[in-house]
Design a protein around this motif. Structure first.
Motif, mmCIF file in Angstrom:
data_model
loop_
_atom_site.group_PDB
_atom_site.id
_atom_site.type_symbol
_atom_site.label_atom_id
_atom_site.label_comp_id
_atom_site.label_asym_id
_atom_site.label_seq_id
_atom_site.Cartn_x
_atom_site.Cartn_y
_atom_site.Cartn_z
ATOM 1 N N ARG A 1 0.907 -1.102 0.172
ATOM 2 C CA ARG A 1 -0.268 -0.411 0.074
ATOM 3 C C ARG A 1 0.935 1.229 -0.221
ATOM 4 N NH1 ARG A 1 -0.271 -1.445 6.029
ATOM 5 N NH2 ARG A 1 0.765 -0.225 6.988
ATOM 6 N N ILE B 1 3.156 4.632 0.490
ATOM 7 C CA ILE B 1 4.336 4.728 -1.021
ATOM 8 C C ILE B 1 4.627 3.831 -1.416
ATOM 9 C CG2 ILE B 1 6.428 5.849 -0.943
ATOM 10 C CD1 ILE B 1 5.686 7.932 1.970
ATOM 11 N N SER C 1 4.405 -7.588 4.709
ATOM 12 C CA SER C 1 4.793 -8.225 6.168
ATOM 13 C C SER C 1 3.465 -9.222 6.460
ATOM 14 C CB SER C 1 5.601 -7.380 7.534
ATOM 15 O OG SER C 1 4.899 -6.873 7.341
ATOM 16 N N ARG C 2 2.343 -8.501 6.143
ATOM 17 C CA ARG C 2 0.984 -9.523 6.273
ATOM 18 C C ARG C 2 0.126 -9.136 5.762
ATOM 19 N NH1 ARG C 2 0.435 -5.635 12.414
ATOM 20 N NH2 ARG C 2 0.824 -4.663 10.590
ATOM 21 N N ASP C 3 0.062 -7.614 5.109
ATOM 22 C CA ASP C 3 -1.146 -7.631 4.169
ATOM 23 C C ASP C 3 -1.307 -8.201 2.658
ATOM 24 O OD1 ASP C 3 -3.091 -6.431 2.974
ATOM 25 O OD2 ASP C 3 -1.803 -3.710 3.237
ATOM 26 N N ASP D 1 9.496 -10.703 6.634
ATOM 27 C CA ASP D 1 9.669 -10.017 7.724
ATOM 28 C C ASP D 1 10.893 -8.885 7.765
ATOM 29 O OD1 ASP D 1 10.234 -7.830 9.861
ATOM 30 O OD2 ASP D 1 9.450 -9.501 11.891
ATOM 31 N N VAL D 2 11.332 -7.843 7.065
ATOM 32 C CA VAL D 2 12.874 -7.417 7.182
ATOM 33 C C VAL D 2 13.344 -6.994 7.636
ATOM 34 C CG1 VAL D 2 11.436 -6.215 4.114
ATOM 35 C CG2 VAL D 2 11.798 -5.249 6.562
ATOM 36 N N ASN E 1 11.771 0.516 1.805
ATOM 37 C CA ASN E 1 10.606 1.376 2.153
ATOM 38 C C ASN E 1 10.389 1.076 3.388
ATOM 39 O OD1 ASN E 1 7.511 3.437 1.060
ATOM 40 N ND2 ASN E 1 7.429 1.381 1.851
ATOM 41 N N ALA F 1 13.313 7.593 3.943
ATOM 42 C CA ALA F 1 14.092 8.326 5.536
ATOM 43 C C ALA F 1 12.432 9.074 5.772
ATOM 44 C CB ALA F 1 14.574 8.787 5.350
ATOM 45 N N TYR G 1 10.551 6.553 15.889
ATOM 46 C CA TYR G 1 10.494 7.258 14.633
ATOM 47 C C TYR G 1 12.215 7.873 14.020
ATOM 48 C CZ TYR G 1 8.230 7.778 10.260
ATOM 49 O OH TYR G 1 8.647 7.601 8.765
ATOM 50 N N LYS H 1 15.145 6.611 11.324
ATOM 51 C CA LYS H 1 15.066 7.550 10.384
ATOM 52 C C LYS H 1 16.581 8.106 9.884
ATOM 53 C CE LYS H 1 10.997 5.979 8.900
ATOM 54 N NZ LYS H 1 11.600 4.833 7.576
ATOM 55 N N GLY I 1 7.766 14.270 3.168
ATOM 56 C CA GLY I 1 7.631 15.281 4.370
ATOM 57 C C GLY I 1 6.420 14.650 5.123
ATOM 58 N N ILE J 1 2.711 12.329 3.898
ATOM 59 C CA ILE J 1 2.564 12.197 2.632
ATOM 60 C C ILE J 1 1.333 11.960 3.069
ATOM 61 C CG2 ILE J 1 3.137 10.325 0.859
ATOM 62 C CD1 ILE J 1 4.940 12.799 1.139
ATOM 63 N N THR K 1 -1.465 8.682 3.121
ATOM 64 C CA THR K 1 -0.982 7.254 3.455
ATOM 65 C C THR K 1 -2.000 7.338 4.599
ATOM 66 O OG1 THR K 1 0.515 6.874 4.153
ATOM 67 C CG2 THR K 1 0.980 7.710 1.894
ATOM 68 N N THR L 1 -0.886 8.468 7.781
ATOM 69 C CA THR L 1 -0.919 9.677 8.058
ATOM 70 C C THR L 1 -2.656 9.838 8.041
ATOM 71 O OG1 THR L 1 -0.642 10.565 6.161
ATOM 72 C CG2 THR L 1 1.488 10.717 7.476
HETATM 73 P P1 NAP Z 1 2.039 2.618 5.413
HETATM 74 O O1 NAP Z 1 1.062 2.889 3.867
HETATM 75 O O2 NAP Z 1 1.747 2.729 7.050
HETATM 76 O O3 NAP Z 1 2.094 1.379 3.905
HETATM 77 C C1 NAP Z 1 3.498 0.889 5.242
HETATM 78 C C2 NAP Z 1 3.954 -0.680 4.417
HETATM 79 O O4 NAP Z 1 5.573 -1.314 4.874
HETATM 80 C C3 NAP Z 1 3.552 -0.772 4.750
HETATM 81 O O5 NAP Z 1 2.644 -2.382 3.252
HETATM 82 C C4 NAP Z 1 3.680 -2.306 5.314
HETATM 83 O O6 NAP Z 1 3.289 -3.609 4.867
HETATM 84 C C5 NAP Z 1 5.279 -2.511 5.484
HETATM 85 N N1 NAP Z 1 5.909 -3.259 6.333
HETATM 86 C C6 NAP Z 1 5.756 -2.767 8.202
HETATM 87 N N2 NAP Z 1 6.634 -3.600 8.498
HETATM 88 C C7 NAP Z 1 6.897 -3.867 7.826
HETATM 89 C C8 NAP Z 1 7.888 -5.253 7.559
HETATM 90 N N3 NAP Z 1 8.778 -5.360 9.088
HETATM 91 N N4 NAP Z 1 8.231 -6.392 6.702
HETATM 92 C C9 NAP Z 1 8.054 -5.635 5.604
HETATM 93 N N5 NAP Z 1 6.862 -4.777 5.306
HETATM 94 C C10 NAP Z 1 6.642 -4.120 6.314
HETATM 95 O O7 NAP Z 1 3.710 4.081 5.093
HETATM 96 P P2 NAP Z 1 3.570 4.570 4.041
HETATM 97 O O8 NAP Z 1 3.547 6.166 4.476
HETATM 98 O O9 NAP Z 1 3.107 4.528 2.509
HETATM 99 O O10 NAP Z 1 5.457 4.918 4.238
HETATM 100 C C11 NAP Z 1 6.697 4.605 3.550
HETATM 101 C C12 NAP Z 1 7.118 4.673 3.702
HETATM 102 O O11 NAP Z 1 7.213 6.142 3.835
HETATM 103 C C13 NAP Z 1 7.680 4.428 5.622
HETATM 104 O O12 NAP Z 1 8.838 4.134 5.568
HETATM 105 C C14 NAP Z 1 7.695 5.603 6.136
HETATM 106 O O13 NAP Z 1 8.657 5.158 7.490
HETATM 107 C C15 NAP Z 1 8.543 6.406 4.692
HETATM 108 N N6 NAP Z 1 7.891 7.860 4.771
HETATM 109 C C16 NAP Z 1 6.642 7.815 4.557
HETATM 110 C C17 NAP Z 1 5.814 9.506 5.320
HETATM 111 C C18 NAP Z 1 4.200 9.703 4.935
HETATM 112 O O14 NAP Z 1 3.502 11.418 5.396
HETATM 113 N N7 NAP Z 1 3.873 8.815 4.611
HETATM 114 C C19 NAP Z 1 6.821 10.718 5.372
HETATM 115 C C20 NAP Z 1 8.538 9.922 5.716
HETATM 116 C C21 NAP Z 1 8.088 8.549 5.344
HETATM 117 P P3 NAP Z 1 2.361 -5.123 5.744
HETATM 118 O O15 NAP Z 1 1.296 -4.288 5.953
HETATM 119 O O16 NAP Z 1 2.317 -6.142 5.153
HETATM 120 O O17 NAP Z 1 3.002 -5.082 7.353
#
Ligand code: NAP
Length: 245
Positions: free
Chosen positions: A13, A15, A35-37, A61-62, A88, A139, A153, A157, A184, A186, A188, A191
């Protein structure tokens, strides 16, 4: 990117999914980790295949080295070893430091930092031999500026940025570039459930006056993996509408 193999961790899902779709538009073979989805990963796979590329999903699970090994073995079996790795996968477990449990500190470091270490370690040997590799670490702006309630967190990062720069120095001579993207705010699932007052405070700190979309980050990832970025390594590219300068 035609015939390049790309592993994107946490791609069921948000990013990660958008990154897969952008690389699929470029013709790459896509390895979608989750990892789960499983259902989310399958949707990402369908979106990639609709663009005419090959894609597989791999549960791992990475944070666990032996599971990360299975991810790379699945990539090798389907397409060969990866040319491009996007670290990611990430989680948050927010709380003020005074209330943050040791478990929640460790868990966030394990997934966000150790998970990226695991996958990077598994990627670099074949990239070095091939004299070609592109590693992109997702990051966060929070790794650059810190944030209340996110000591775990932000540390993960900031650590990822240190990992990026160190590995970039180690591998630059072998034509393996290692860069980080610092998104910044995003829109998803990560957030989605923040309280409205937090969101409006965030918005007021973004010069562009809008939240980012997953595609904004994905396009930067494709740029860093493409020819236009061949001489860029060890950098942190902010994709944050000017939030951090
Ligand atoms: P998200 O919608 O919560 O998605 C996170 C993804 O990581 C999910 O697909 C989840 O899959 C997977 N994941 C979690 N633990 C895992 C593990 N142990 N092994 C493998 N996969 C795992 O988050 P997102 O907003 O897309 O974020 C993606 C990246 O961007 C993250 O690193 C986040 O820190 C970074 N980021 C996001 C934002 C923001 O504003 N959204 C801002 C800065 C940085 P499962 O459900 O299968 O576990």
């Amino acid at each position: 990117m035609d015939k390049r193999n790309v592993i994107v961790t946490g791609a069921g899902r948000g990013i990660g999914r958008a990154i897969c779709v952008e690389f699929a538009k470029e013709g790459a073979n896509i390895v979608i980790n989750y990892s789960r989805d499983a259902e989310g990963a399958e949707i990402t796979k369908n979106l990639c295949e609709e663009l005419g590329v090959k894609a597989i999903t791999v549960a791992a699970d990475v944070a666990k080295y032996n599971e990360a090994e299975k991810l790379f073995a699945a990539c090798e079996e389907a397409f060969g070893m990866p040319h491009i790795l996007v670290n990611n996968a990430g989680i948050t477990k927010d709380n003020l430091l005074m209330r943050m449990s040791e478990e929640d500190f460790d868990k966030v470091i394990e997934v966000n930092l150790k998970g990226s270490f695991n996958c990077t370690k598994l990627a670099v040997s074949s990239m070095s031999k091939k004299r070609y590799g592109r590693i992109i670490n997702i990051a966060s702006v929070v790794g650059l500026s810190g944030n209340i309630g996110q000591a775990n967190y932000a540390a993960s990062k900031a650590g990822l940025i240190g990992l990026t720069k160190s590995v970039a120095k180690e591998l630059a001579r072998r034509n393996v570039t290692v860069n980080a993207i610092a998104p910044g705010f995003i829109e998803t699932d990560m957030t989605l459930n923040l309280p409205d007052e937090v969101k409006s405070a965030m918005l007021s700190s973004i010069p562009a006056n809008r939240f980012g979309q997953a595609e904004d980050v994905a396009k930067a990832a494709v740029f860093l993996a493409g020819e236009a970025a061949d001489y860029i390594t060890g950098q942190v590219i902010s994709v944050d509408g000017g939030m951090h300068m």
